[in-house]
Design an enzyme around this catalytic site. Structure first.
Site, short mmCIF file in Angstrom:
data_model
loop_
_atom_site.label_atom_id
_atom_site.label_comp_id
_atom_site.label_asym_id
_atom_site.label_seq_id
_atom_site.Cartn_x
_atom_site.Cartn_y
_atom_site.Cartn_z
N ARG A 114 0.86 -1.18 0.00
CA ARG A 114 0.00 0.00 0.00
C ARG A 114 0.89 1.23 0.00
O ARG A 114 2.10 1.13 0.24
CB ARG A 114 -0.91 0.01 1.23
CG ARG A 114 -0.15 0.08 2.54
CD ARG A 114 -1.07 0.22 3.73
NE ARG A 114 -0.33 0.06 4.97
CZ ARG A 114 -0.87 0.08 6.17
NH1 ARG A 114 -2.16 0.24 6.31
NH2 ARG A 114 -0.13 -0.06 7.24
N CYS A 118 3.37 8.16 -6.12
CA CYS A 118 4.05 9.42 -6.40
C CYS A 118 2.97 10.50 -6.33
O CYS A 118 2.07 10.55 -7.17
CB CYS A 118 4.67 9.40 -7.80
SG CYS A 118 5.09 11.06 -8.35
N GLU A 153 -2.60 8.04 6.93
CA GLU A 153 -1.26 8.37 7.43
C GLU A 153 -0.35 8.92 6.34
O GLU A 153 0.68 8.30 6.00
CB GLU A 153 -0.63 7.14 8.10
CG GLU A 153 -1.34 6.75 9.38
CD GLU A 153 -0.80 5.46 10.00
OE1 GLU A 153 -0.05 4.73 9.32
OE2 GLU A 153 -1.14 5.18 11.15
N CYS A 161 9.05 11.26 -3.22
CA CYS A 161 9.41 10.53 -4.43
C CYS A 161 10.43 11.40 -5.17
O CYS A 161 10.36 12.62 -5.11
CB CYS A 161 8.13 10.33 -5.25
SG CYS A 161 8.41 9.78 -6.93
N CYS A 163 11.21 11.08 -8.57
CA CYS A 163 11.10 10.79 -10.01
C CYS A 163 11.13 12.09 -10.83
O CYS A 163 11.16 13.19 -10.29
CB CYS A 163 9.82 10.01 -10.28
SG CYS A 163 8.32 11.01 -10.21
N GLU A 312 -6.53 5.30 15.96
CA GLU A 312 -5.99 3.93 15.98
C GLU A 312 -5.02 3.77 17.14
O GLU A 312 -4.18 4.64 17.37
CB GLU A 312 -5.16 3.63 14.71
CG GLU A 312 -5.91 3.52 13.43
CD GLU A 312 -4.94 3.20 12.27
OE1 GLU A 312 -3.88 2.61 12.52
OE2 GLU A 312 -5.27 3.56 11.14
N GLU A 360 -1.23 -8.26 7.87
CA GLU A 360 -1.40 -7.86 9.27
C GLU A 360 -2.22 -8.86 10.08
O GLU A 360 -2.85 -8.49 11.06
CB GLU A 360 -2.03 -6.46 9.32
CG GLU A 360 -1.13 -5.44 8.65
CD GLU A 360 -1.48 -4.01 8.97
OE1 GLU A 360 -0.70 -3.37 9.71
OE2 GLU A 360 -2.52 -3.52 8.50
N LYS A 361 -2.17 -10.13 9.67
CA LYS A 361 -3.01 -11.11 10.36
C LYS A 361 -2.54 -11.41 11.78
O LYS A 361 -3.29 -11.96 12.58
CB LYS A 361 -3.13 -12.39 9.54
CG LYS A 361 -1.81 -13.04 9.17
CD LYS A 361 -2.09 -14.24 8.27
CE LYS A 361 -0.82 -14.77 7.64
NZ LYS A 361 -0.25 -13.84 6.63
N PHE A 362 -1.29 -11.06 12.09
CA PHE A 362 -0.83 -11.32 13.45
C PHE A 362 -0.90 -10.07 14.33
O PHE A 362 -0.39 -10.06 15.45
CB PHE A 362 0.60 -11.89 13.43
CG PHE A 362 0.65 -13.21 12.70
CD1 PHE A 362 -0.21 -14.25 13.06
CD2 PHE A 362 1.52 -13.41 11.64
CE1 PHE A 362 -0.19 -15.46 12.39
CE2 PHE A 362 1.53 -14.62 10.96
CZ PHE A 362 0.68 -15.64 11.33
C1 GAL Z 1 -1.24 1.93 11.06
C2 GAL Z 1 -2.11 1.83 9.83
C3 GAL Z 1 -3.11 0.71 9.95
C4 GAL Z 1 -2.43 -0.54 10.41
C5 GAL Z 1 -1.73 -0.26 11.71
C6 GAL Z 1 -1.06 -1.48 12.32
O1 GAL Z 1 -0.10 2.68 10.84
O2 GAL Z 1 -2.81 3.03 9.64
O3 GAL Z 1 -3.73 0.50 8.70
O4 GAL Z 1 -1.49 -0.95 9.46
O5 GAL Z 1 -0.74 0.71 11.49
O6 GAL Z 1 -0.37 -1.15 13.51
#
Ligand code: GAL
Length: 683
Positions: A114, A118, A153, A161, A163, A312, A360-362
């Protein structure tokens, strides 16, 4: 009957990133049922769903998002709806491979993660505007829509970038900023090493060079890259404002200095309708709650002191560190509520349901792989109830005790090549000064160096290497007006172009500090110096020493050995009605505390020494009343003196005289009356 009101608007927010597109629809009903059980009020939705929403160029499929928004609404959960522009689809890159960013070394990133963008690329900008417009048109009137979450973020993980598209964009940016190539040559000092340009067309991004590049060129490129990100944010925000008037627009910041060093959040704070932040604990052997408090204070400060929202954090371990420990019992709630104490209007997580697939499954989630029969889930449900009980906090403001100056641009300048010592680290200085104030139980506002500081009794200035003349005037006026200023070494040295201010160091701070510095003498790796002070006390510094010449300042601590033996190490300058302290070597937080003791006295600050270490006390005041947050990070029960009786909101119990804060818990007292001004502590 599920609530269908906008209850989220009147409560603190509780919830997390919700990625229903990763799950079959059969799971969605269970999701909303469990969201109700946990007291979820809001989820962040659709942040990475561009490929689903626009499966073919120009062809939209909103069906699944319609259904999930309706389902959330029926269950009383509001949506912080993402524009998915951080993750363009594969088809986009097939058509526009040049939208993939290029590193300073000239390597182009590939599709497959992800944020590979640019931000100067016109095709990206057009495509981002199109999907944003389509989303705004479709959902502007949806009753679940609480706010817009633009992108994700900005600045992380790709800050810039290098380029050719960016090169052309950079030249336009320079033209706007400087007008002529002569002005660029002058600002950048290109006479040095024969780097002069005849026209703007000859200027490239500061790509890889055989040895140190021009520092002003590099500094401007960081500003350009940050401005470019903000241009793209503004473009999306303006579409959303136009098509969905009245719905606040945000983008999630990452103010923790350990997590993002690429964007100037003072500028970003002015662009959003609501400041939101993501914060993750870094396991580096240090006290993580201090870093958390610092990030929260910084977030509130870029919001101008107004409430903000923690969008988050994690319920337990993350997945991107070399080792990712689980949080200990109670730690999640302490983290969440410590953010609320420092101004957050709720506690949100990444993410609602732990993924089975993908990178990010863990990473922990509100609903873990272990399901509802798990400690994490039980703590989530309990936290949901706690957050719900704090509704009266909403709209109140955190009360600061002192300020710390912080400037991202000064930080950037200190990371450039060929500085006096590679052991000097501006962020480390900020951390150490912050930790000293934290350990004195002081709530810290961060301030831009040119901001009005008159409301603060104490202002500390860790390594403000890049400082304008206006900053010099500002700090002088602050001290003369009765303030107490504490300035560390390597401050006041250069202007915005990394050009040394004329005359002796510390440039624009000579007057206020009442001294000059003849020369720096950074110390060898592992080398220390002794300094001696009042009553024969002694401390140890490292990394830095210098030859200070007092010119009005008195010497309070003196170098006992090392290159500057016998010369001033820490000075104090009475100026006007105030005082300006200078600390010329690197002291760790406990040593700084010893030195700052006298500065606290100058500032008339009660350092709250009676409270145990690692028990936080923070106050929020406003129409909802006066709230005292006590966060006990220790393994021992604590008692906090109260200035007035009140009700503890998490337990519903009355509190009078003292507040009991059991080991590892948080207590929040709403005082019966406003109480007097001050710390919120009893005498
Ligand atoms: C953040 C991001 C989320 C997720 C999270 C995991 O930086 O916005 O999508 O990846 O980290 O800690």
């Amino acid at each position: 009957m599920p609530e269908t009101t906008d209850r989220g608007a009147r409560r603190l927010a509780f919830g997390g990133d919700y990625n229903p597109e990763q799950w079959p629809q059969s799971v969605w009903e269970e999701d909303v049922r469990l969201m109700r059980e946990a007291g979820v009020t809001m989820v962040s939705l659709g942040i990475f769903s561009w490929a689903l929403l626009e499966p073919e160029p120009g062809v939209h499929d909103f069906g699944w998002l319609d259904r999930i928004l309706d389902l959330l609404h029926e269950n009383g959960v509001r949506a912080d709806l993402g524009t998915p522009t951080v993750s363009p689809p594969a088809w986009f890159y097939r058509a526009h491979p040049d939208a993939l960013p290029v590193t300073r070394e000239g390597v182009r990133f590939a599709f497959g993660s992800r944020a590979a963008i640019c931000h100067s690329n016109p095709a990206y900008r057009e495509a981002a505007a199109r999907i944003t417009t389509a989303l705004a048109r479709r959902y502007a009137g949806h009753p679940a829509l609480a706010m817009w979450h633009v992108h994700n973020e900005y600045g992380v993980p790709v800050s810039a970038c290098w380029c050719d598209t960016c090169a052309a964009h950079f030249r336009r940016w320079l033209g706007d900023r400087y007008g002529t190539v002569e002005a660029v040559n002058d600002a950048w000092g290109t006479a040095f090493w024969g780097l002069a340009y005849r026209s703007l067309d000859e200027i490239d991004p500061p790509r890889l060079t055989p040895t140190a590049g021009n520092p002003a060129h590099q500094l401007d490129y960081r500003r350009f890259a940050d401005d470019t990100l903000r241009e793209n944010f503004r473009a999306e925000r303006d579409i959303l404002h136009r098509l969905a008037p009245g719905i606040p627009v945000t983008t999630n910041f990452m103010t923790a200095l350990s997590q993002c060093d690429t964007v100037d959040y003072w500028a970003w704070g002015r662009e959003v309708d609501l400041v939101t932040n993501d914060h993750y604990l870094i396991t580096d052997g240090r006290r993580t709650h201090v870093n958390l408090a610092m990030a929260a204070d910084l977030t509130r400060s870029v919001a101008g002191g107004a409430p903000w929202l923690l969008l988050e954090h994690s319920t337990s371990g993350v997945s991107w560190q070399p080792r990712n420990p689980a949080k200990s019992p109670g730690e999640m709630a302490r983290n969440s509520l410590a953010h609320v104490a420092r101004g957050s209007e709720g506690a949100m997580f990444f993410q609602w349901r732990q993924s089975r697939k993908g990178a990010e499954k863990f990473h922990s989630a509100m609903l873990p792989h272990a399901g509802t029969d798990s400690r994490v889930w039980r703590e989530v449900v309990e936290l949901g109830a706690s957050v719900a009980s704090l509704a009266s906090v909403r709209g109140t403001r955190t009360v600061p005790d002192a300020a710390m100056l912080w400037d991202w641009q000064s930080w950037w300048a200190q990371t450039l090549e060929w500085r006096p010592s590679e052991d000097h680290d501006a962020r480390e200085r900020a951390d150490a000064f912050y930790e000293t104030l934290y350990d004195r139980h002081l709530t810290v506002d961060f301030a831009h160096p040119e901001a009005d500081l008159s409301r603060y009794p104490l202002v500390v200035v860790p390594a403000l290497y890049l400082a304008s003349e206006e900053t010099g005037r500002n700090l002088r006026a602050y001290a003369e007006g009765g303030g107490t200023l504490v300035v560390s070494y390597f401050s006041g040295i250069v202007d915005e172009h990394d050009a040394v201010h004329p005359g002796a160091y510390p440039g624009v701070l000579r007057d206020v500090l009442g001294l000059t510095v003849e020369e720096w003498s950074p110390l060898g790796e592992g080398e220390t110096v002794g300094i001696t002070g009042p009553g024969g006390a002694s401390l140890t510094g490292d990394v830095w020493s210098e030859f200070v010449v007092p010119r009005g300042a008195e010497t309070v601590w003196t170098y006992a050995d090392g290159p500057a033996a016998g010369r001033p190490a820490v000075t104090r300058h009475r100026i006007g009605d105030g005082t300006a302290w200078y600390v010329s070597t690197r002291l760790d937080a406990p040593a700084l505390d010893t030195v700052l003791g006298a500065a606290f006295e100058d500032a008339g600050i009660d350092p709250r020494g009676e409270l145990p270490r690692d028990v936080e006390l923070v106050r929020r005041e406003g129409d909802g009343g006066t709230h005292l947050f006590a966060v006990n990070h220790t393994g021992h029960d604590a008692k906090v003196p109260l200035e007035a009786p009140g009700t503890e909101l998490l337990t519903g119990e009355r509190a009078d005289g003292h507040l009991a804060v059991p080991a590892g818990t948080v207590r929040v007292v709403r005082l019966d009356d406003r109480g007097g001004p001050g710390s919120g502590l009893g005498a």
